[in-house]
Design an enzyme around this catalytic site. Sequence first.
Site, PDB file in Angstrom:
ATOM      1  N   GLU A 207       0.916  -1.244   0.068  1.00 21.56           N
ATOM      2  CA  GLU A 207      -0.066  -0.032  -0.032  1.00 21.56           C
ATOM      3  C   GLU A 207       0.901   1.068  -0.098  1.00 21.56           C
ATOM      4  O   GLU A 207       1.744   1.334   0.800  1.00 21.56           O
ATOM      5  CB  GLU A 207      -0.940  -0.001   1.259  1.00 21.56           C
ATOM      6  CG  GLU A 207      -1.785   0.944   1.229  1.00 21.56           C
ATOM      7  CD  GLU A 207      -2.818   1.134   2.223  1.00 21.56           C
ATOM      8  OE1 GLU A 207      -3.022   0.149   3.143  1.00 21.56           O
ATOM      9  OE2 GLU A 207      -3.437   2.055   2.756  1.00 21.56           O
TER      10      GLU A 207
ATOM     11  N   HIS B 297      -2.390  10.557  -0.012  1.00 21.17           N
ATOM     12  CA  HIS B 297      -2.324   9.096  -0.178  1.00 21.17           C
ATOM     13  C   HIS B 297      -2.466   8.980  -1.693  1.00 21.17           C
ATOM     14  O   HIS B 297      -1.845   8.132  -2.264  1.00 21.17           O
ATOM     15  CB  HIS B 297      -3.651   8.410   0.335  1.00 21.17           C
ATOM     16  CG  HIS B 297      -3.888   6.941   0.085  1.00 21.17           C
ATOM     17  ND1 HIS B 297      -2.885   6.019   0.582  1.00 21.17           N
ATOM     18  CD2 HIS B 297      -4.662   6.246  -0.636  1.00 21.17           C
ATOM     19  CE1 HIS B 297      -3.167   4.933  -0.049  1.00 21.17           C
ATOM     20  NE2 HIS B 297      -4.238   5.198  -0.831  1.00 21.17           N
TER      21      HIS B 297
ATOM     22  N   ASP C  60       4.909 -14.227  12.105  1.00 20.66           N
ATOM     23  CA  ASP C  60       3.667 -14.598  11.585  1.00 20.66           C
ATOM     24  C   ASP C  60       2.657 -13.395  11.796  1.00 20.66           C
ATOM     25  O   ASP C  60       2.382 -13.160  13.257  1.00 20.66           O
ATOM     26  CB  ASP C  60       3.261 -15.815  12.588  1.00 20.66           C
ATOM     27  CG  ASP C  60       2.196 -16.455  12.347  1.00 20.66           C
ATOM     28  OD1 ASP C  60       1.054 -15.842  11.670  1.00 20.66           O
ATOM     29  OD2 ASP C  60       1.836 -17.696  12.846  1.00 20.66           O
TER      30      ASP C  60
ATOM     31  N   LYS D  77      -7.216  -0.551  11.883  1.00 23.36           N
ATOM     32  CA  LYS D  77      -6.418  -1.174  10.438  1.00 23.36           C
ATOM     33  C   LYS D  77      -5.439  -0.271  10.214  1.00 23.36           C
ATOM     34  O   LYS D  77      -4.280  -0.513   9.752  1.00 23.36           O
ATOM     35  CB  LYS D  77      -7.383  -1.048   9.384  1.00 23.36           C
ATOM     36  CG  LYS D  77      -6.995  -1.848   8.114  1.00 23.36           C
ATOM     37  CD  LYS D  77      -6.329  -0.815   7.133  1.00 23.36           C
ATOM     38  CE  LYS D  77      -6.032  -1.374   5.605  1.00 23.36           C
ATOM     39  NZ  LYS D  77      -5.186  -0.649   5.212  1.00 23.36           N
TER      40      LYS D  77
HETATM   41  P1  NDP Z   1      10.592 -22.848  15.933  1.00 26.25           P
HETATM   42  O1  NDP Z   1      10.143 -24.064  15.953  1.00 26.25           O
HETATM   43  O2  NDP Z   1      11.608 -22.348  14.497  1.00 26.25           O
HETATM   44  O3  NDP Z   1      11.660 -22.864  17.210  1.00 26.25           O
HETATM   45  C1  NDP Z   1      12.367 -21.967  17.533  1.00 26.25           C
HETATM   46  C2  NDP Z   1      13.890 -22.398  18.027  1.00 26.25           C
HETATM   47  O4  NDP Z   1      14.934 -21.713  17.772  1.00 26.25           O
HETATM   48  C3  NDP Z   1      13.751 -22.762  19.453  1.00 26.25           C
HETATM   49  O5  NDP Z   1      13.070 -24.068  19.495  1.00 26.25           O
HETATM   50  C4  NDP Z   1      15.340 -23.121  19.854  1.00 26.25           C
HETATM   51  O6  NDP Z   1      15.479 -24.469  19.485  1.00 26.25           O
HETATM   52  C5  NDP Z   1      16.028 -22.033  18.696  1.00 26.25           C
HETATM   53  N1  NDP Z   1      16.655 -20.971  19.455  1.00 26.25           N
HETATM   54  C6  NDP Z   1      17.595 -20.565  18.622  1.00 26.25           C
HETATM   55  N2  NDP Z   1      17.917 -19.323  19.529  1.00 26.25           N
HETATM   56  C7  NDP Z   1      17.121 -19.121  20.635  1.00 26.25           C
HETATM   57  C8  NDP Z   1      16.724 -18.062  21.254  1.00 26.25           C
HETATM   58  N3  NDP Z   1      17.458 -17.008  21.880  1.00 26.25           N
HETATM   59  N4  NDP Z   1      15.360 -18.050  22.244  1.00 26.25           N
HETATM   60  C9  NDP Z   1      14.465 -19.075  21.869  1.00 26.25           C
HETATM   61  N5  NDP Z   1      14.786 -20.069  20.896  1.00 26.25           N
HETATM   62  C10 NDP Z   1      15.930 -20.100  20.285  1.00 26.25           C
HETATM   63  O7  NDP Z   1       9.902 -21.387  16.161  1.00 26.25           O
HETATM   64  P2  NDP Z   1       8.738 -21.203  16.907  1.00 26.25           P
HETATM   65  O8  NDP Z   1       8.308 -22.140  18.185  1.00 26.25           O
HETATM   66  O9  NDP Z   1       9.025 -19.824  17.355  1.00 26.25           O
HETATM   67  O10 NDP Z   1       7.519 -21.336  16.214  1.00 26.25           O
HETATM   68  C11 NDP Z   1       7.133 -20.182  15.159  1.00 26.25           C
HETATM   69  C12 NDP Z   1       6.522 -20.803  13.913  1.00 26.25           C
HETATM   70  O11 NDP Z   1       5.305 -21.628  14.414  1.00 26.25           O
HETATM   71  C13 NDP Z   1       6.008 -19.676  13.130  1.00 26.25           C
HETATM   72  O12 NDP Z   1       6.387 -19.894  11.779  1.00 26.25           O
HETATM   73  C14 NDP Z   1       4.531 -19.759  13.305  1.00 26.25           C
HETATM   74  O13 NDP Z   1       3.746 -19.494  12.092  1.00 26.25           O
HETATM   75  C15 NDP Z   1       4.013 -21.292  13.381  1.00 26.25           C
HETATM   76  N6  NDP Z   1       2.866 -21.701  13.839  1.00 26.25           N
HETATM   77  C16 NDP Z   1       2.095 -20.845  14.570  1.00 26.25           C
HETATM   78  C17 NDP Z   1       0.950 -21.223  15.095  1.00 26.25           C
HETATM   79  C18 NDP Z   1       0.216 -20.279  15.765  1.00 26.25           C
HETATM   80  O14 NDP Z   1       0.385 -19.146  15.836  1.00 26.25           O
HETATM   81  N7  NDP Z   1      -1.272 -20.703  16.277  1.00 26.25           N
HETATM   82  C19 NDP Z   1       0.618 -22.816  15.233  1.00 26.25           C
HETATM   83  C20 NDP Z   1       1.746 -23.367  14.818  1.00 26.25           C
HETATM   84  C21 NDP Z   1       2.745 -23.004  14.168  1.00 26.25           C
HETATM   85  P3  NDP Z   1      17.208 -25.112  20.086  1.00 26.25           P
HETATM   86  O15 NDP Z   1      16.973 -24.569  21.537  1.00 26.25           O
HETATM   87  O16 NDP Z   1      16.880 -26.388  20.152  1.00 26.25           O
HETATM   88  O17 NDP Z   1      18.150 -24.476  19.451  1.00 26.25           O
END
Ligand code: NDP
Length: 429
Positions: free
Chosen positions: A82, A383, A285, A269
């Site tokens: 937009e 706009h 997301d 919005k």
């Molecule tokens: P991920 O599943 O990619 O998990 C993030 C991973 O990053 C952690 O498990 C951790 O794994 C690693 N990590 C590395 N550094 C850090 C840090 N500093 N802090 C935290 N984690 C770290 O991502 P999310 O669990 O955040 O999931 C987000 C996704 O899920 C989005 O794409 C979303 O669209 C989707 N989603 C959304 C839903 C909803 O909103 N209702 C439902 C289902 C999915 P490790 O410790 O093993 O390295």
Amino acid sequence: MKTSRIPGFYKMTVDQRQELIKEMHPFSVQEKEAFFSNSPLTIDTADNMIENVIGTFQLPLGLGLNFLINGKDYVIPMAIEEASVVASASHIARIVRQAGGFTTEATERVMIGQIQVVGCSDFHAAKEAILIEKENIIMAANAAYPSIVARGGGVVDLEVRILNEALDSKYGQMLIVHLYINTVDAMGANIINTMVESVAPLVEEITEAKVYLRILSNYADRSLARAHCVIPTELLETGDFSGEEVRDGVIHAFEFADSDPYRAVTHNKGIMNGIDPVVIATGNDWRAVEAGAHAYAAKSGAYRSMTIWSKDEAGNLVGELELPMAVGTVGGATKVHPLAKMALNILDIKSARELAQVIVAVGLAQNLGALKALVTDGIQKGHMALHSRSVAIAAGATGEMVDIVAKELVETKQIRVGKAIELVEKYTK
Ligand code: NDP
């Protein structure tokens, strides 16, 4: 220190802007090639991200400038289709910067996982049983995702709610277990879902009932971010409108939105016009953020304004925005989409809490940009002038013709596709 004041940025060519950003940021050679190529998101990466891929869908990526937040300068990548959003955010950020900038804060990043239990023979006894076993459930959930605990996160608390207790309730009773989970710098959906799924059998055993849903809540009201600004009226003067008139108009506009859902939806919005582009550009997301933000706007039971505008004792305009902001700097697409990596690098963000604060500051700026235009010249003047180029392209203009047609659309005050088609025909004859 990096600055977000880049005078004349809008007048540069795209190549000049890219060169400047490359100079300002320590991208590696490979990153520069990937970020500034014609197709940063390769088809192979896209094919690994979702199903049934046939291509990639691009959006313009612009930079919101002039943002000073808690004394730090932020250049803010915004992905949006937009016209006028990026210009308006940058315009307001420049005003607020002269007033000392935005101040922001964020609560701890605690997300909620829900477990739905149905069919308890005694719901209050089942609730007590869960609370007695609270520490064991928390330990089991943390054991399902030890790496987040090692990063300083994990389950911090557990609560139990009973829904539909009223005798005339439309639906049957259910027990809802909430796990409160610190997901550190991740949005956390997958972390939370893993945890709630892993403890569901234990919850069934304790309650002697059936678990159905095990999923995060996008109503992230324990992951709040707040932005605040105080603007002296002299900075609000616009054309023939005094600063006091603009301030009072903005406050009346807020009161309208806070009293009427028909207006509140449009008002909010406009706030999401600033928030979504940053959420998208950083690979987060935006559906999750949208859902949480609108629910929070209805937390009083009525759908209201997300922002609050008032005046302080000195007569300054005071703006506030508080929203759930479940965004991450890791996880999801943040490290998969090359442009999300670039955006986080340009932002120079250190944590998810910092990103959440920047995003609400942009939302507050965007709201003031819209309200300031609405209470002065009206939204169309600025706009439509910016929109004229899109209208020209929609009418088939290409290359230099885009500017020629857009200019004439503005001059004739007829910024519409029908007129643009006439002009394209006229100039291509
Ligand atoms: P991920 O599943 O990619 O998990 C993030 C991973 O990053 C952690 O498990 C951790 O794994 C690693 N990590 C590395 N550094 C850090 C840090 N500093 N802090 C935290 N984690 C770290 O991502 P999310 O669990 O955040 O999931 C987000 C996704 O899920 C989005 O794409 C979303 O669209 C989707 N989603 C959304 C839903 C909803 O909103 N209702 C439902 C289902 C999915 P490790 O410790 O093993 O390295």
